[in-house]
Design a protein around this motif. Structure first.
Motif, short mmCIF file in Angstrom:
data_model
loop_
_atom_site.label_atom_id
_atom_site.label_comp_id
_atom_site.label_asym_id
_atom_site.label_seq_id
_atom_site.Cartn_x
_atom_site.Cartn_y
_atom_site.Cartn_z
N ARG A 237 0.71 -1.35 0.17
CA ARG A 237 -0.11 0.11 -0.25
C ARG A 237 0.84 1.32 -0.12
NH1 ARG A 237 -3.31 -0.51 4.89
NH2 ARG A 237 -4.70 -1.98 3.72
N GLY A 238 0.60 2.08 -0.70
CA GLY A 238 1.16 3.49 -0.79
C GLY A 238 0.24 4.70 -0.34
N VAL A 239 0.82 5.66 0.79
CA VAL A 239 0.07 6.52 1.25
C VAL A 239 0.92 7.79 1.27
CG1 VAL A 239 -1.34 7.26 3.30
CG2 VAL A 239 -1.17 4.90 2.83
N THR A 240 0.04 8.95 0.89
CA THR A 240 0.76 10.21 0.82
C THR A 240 1.16 10.71 2.37
OG1 THR A 240 -1.26 11.40 0.42
CG2 THR A 240 0.10 10.92 -1.47
N GLU A 241 2.35 11.08 2.56
CA GLU A 241 2.52 11.79 3.60
C GLU A 241 2.46 13.38 3.93
OE1 GLU A 241 5.83 8.99 5.93
OE2 GLU A 241 6.55 10.01 4.07
N ALA A 242 2.08 13.95 2.80
CA ALA A 242 2.08 15.12 2.71
C ALA A 242 1.25 15.52 1.51
CB ALA A 242 3.43 15.89 2.67
N ASP A 243 0.87 16.58 0.90
CA ASP A 243 0.40 17.02 -0.35
C ASP A 243 1.36 16.64 -1.26
OD1 ASP A 243 -2.09 17.88 1.01
OD2 ASP A 243 -1.58 19.97 0.75
N THR A 244 0.72 15.72 -2.23
CA THR A 244 1.88 15.12 -3.09
C THR A 244 1.32 15.46 -4.51
OG1 THR A 244 2.41 13.45 -1.53
CG2 THR A 244 2.90 13.08 -3.79
N THR A 245 2.25 15.89 -5.59
CA THR A 245 2.13 15.85 -6.74
C THR A 245 3.02 14.92 -7.72
OG1 THR A 245 2.07 18.37 -6.71
CG2 THR A 245 2.37 17.53 -8.77
N LEU A 246 2.36 14.16 -8.28
CA LEU A 246 3.04 13.03 -9.21
C LEU A 246 2.76 13.48 -10.87
CD1 LEU A 246 1.33 10.04 -7.58
CD2 LEU A 246 3.47 11.03 -7.02
N LEU A 247 3.77 13.16 -11.37
CA LEU A 247 3.58 12.82 -12.91
C LEU A 247 3.46 11.52 -13.27
CD1 LEU A 247 3.69 14.68 -15.64
CD2 LEU A 247 5.81 13.70 -15.96
N VAL A 248 2.28 11.04 -13.76
CA VAL A 248 2.06 9.64 -14.02
C VAL A 248 2.20 9.24 -15.40
CG1 VAL A 248 0.40 7.71 -13.65
CG2 VAL A 248 0.52 9.63 -11.97
N VAL A 249 3.22 8.33 -15.69
CA VAL A 249 3.23 7.83 -17.12
C VAL A 249 2.36 6.56 -17.36
CG1 VAL A 249 4.94 6.79 -18.63
CG2 VAL A 249 5.58 8.53 -17.10
N PRO A 250 1.42 6.54 -18.20
CA PRO A 250 0.51 5.33 -18.51
C PRO A 250 1.51 4.01 -18.87
CG PRO A 250 -0.28 7.25 -19.60
CD PRO A 250 0.99 7.56 -19.18
N THR A 251 0.90 2.94 -18.59
CA THR A 251 1.51 1.74 -18.51
C THR A 251 2.16 1.45 -19.95
OG1 THR A 251 0.04 0.66 -17.07
CG2 THR A 251 1.37 -0.73 -18.26
N ASP A 252 1.35 1.67 -20.96
CA ASP A 252 1.99 1.63 -22.31
C ASP A 252 3.20 2.49 -22.50
OD1 ASP A 252 -0.16 -0.35 -22.85
OD2 ASP A 252 -1.06 0.97 -24.03
N ASP A 253 3.19 3.57 -22.11
CA ASP A 253 4.29 4.35 -22.27
C ASP A 253 5.37 3.91 -21.38
OD1 ASP A 253 3.09 6.60 -24.15
OD2 ASP A 253 1.52 6.27 -22.42
N PHE A 254 5.26 3.46 -20.32
CA PHE A 254 6.27 3.07 -19.49
C PHE A 254 6.99 1.92 -20.23
CE2 PHE A 254 7.68 -0.22 -16.34
CZ PHE A 254 8.49 0.71 -15.68
N GLN A 255 6.38 0.77 -20.73
CA GLN A 255 6.57 -0.06 -21.47
C GLN A 255 7.68 0.48 -22.76
OE1 GLN A 255 6.76 -3.03 -20.59
NE2 GLN A 255 5.20 -3.00 -19.01
#
Length: 220
Positions: free
Chosen positions: A100-118
């Protein structure tokens, strides 16, 4: 990446992205999504499908393994400039999350979709980056396993207290979460440390009185 403030911040945190081919950078700019998550939110959970590869721009994510009885064992934190190897493993193995992943503070992410990660894994520099992080995290996890398996809880508590300054503004529950234990046991241990004159306890605060004594205890 582009020359926007967000793009500049990302390159500063993850210089490896500047080495990508122009085509890979363009794909990343077009497809990656900026996501803002409040503090205390669950970013991913066990048995969920991984939807993408996160780069942490600000804030942090605490990754834990949860037991059926509610106890949690902290595995590692993901801070700006780092990545989550569990997310990487899920994407590489096409398997659901096992933590499990839980934010410890307000967090900004850049999420790369699965196909693009591959697709990014086709870039030698990015592939080396991912597997280097695997190597570093596995070394950290091996150290964690050694501590849990071979060090007594009072030793681990003493080491934890020493790493947080002279006055710790924290609760017994937060310390228990850090150690993967339960509050009642940690409270008992803290009371014992106080009786030995090693610490002084007050509401949501632990003051270190005898650092040398704690170091001896931590070292066994």
């Amino acid at each position: 990446m582009n020359a926007s403030p967000a793009g500049d911040a990302l390159i500063a945190l993850y210089p490896i992205l500047a080495t990508l081919t122009a085509r890979a950078r363009q794909r990343l700019e077009a497809r990656a999504q900026l996501v803002k998550v409040p503090a205390g939110a669950t970013v991913f959970d066990e048995r969920q499908t991984c939807q993408g590869f996160p780069f942490v721009i600000s804030g942090s994510i605490r990754v834990v393994k949860a037991a059926p009885n509610g106890r949690e064992l902290p595995l590692y934190r993901v801070t700006p400039g780092e990545t989550c190897i569990i997310s990487s493993a899920c994407l590489l193995g096409q398997a659901p999350y096992n933590a499990r992943g839980v934010t410890e503070a307000d967090t900004t992410l850049l999420v790369v979709p699965t196909d693009d990660f591959q697709a990014l894994l086709g870039e030698q520099a990015f592939r080396d980056f991912v597997f280097q992080l695997f190597s570093e995290r596995i070394a950290d996890l091996m150290q964690l396993i050694e501590e849990v398996a071979f060090r007594k809880l009072d030793q681990r508590l003493a080491a934890l207290l020493l790493g947080k300054g002279q006055r710790l503004h924290t609760t017994h529950q937060q310390l228990a979460d850090e150690l993967g234990s339960v509050r009642e046991i940690v409270s008992r241990l803290l009371k014992g440390l106080a009786e030995q004159g090693l610490v002084a306890l007050s509401r949501e605060q632990v003051e270190i009185l005898d650092p040398a004594g704690l170091r001896r205890l931590a070292g066994g």
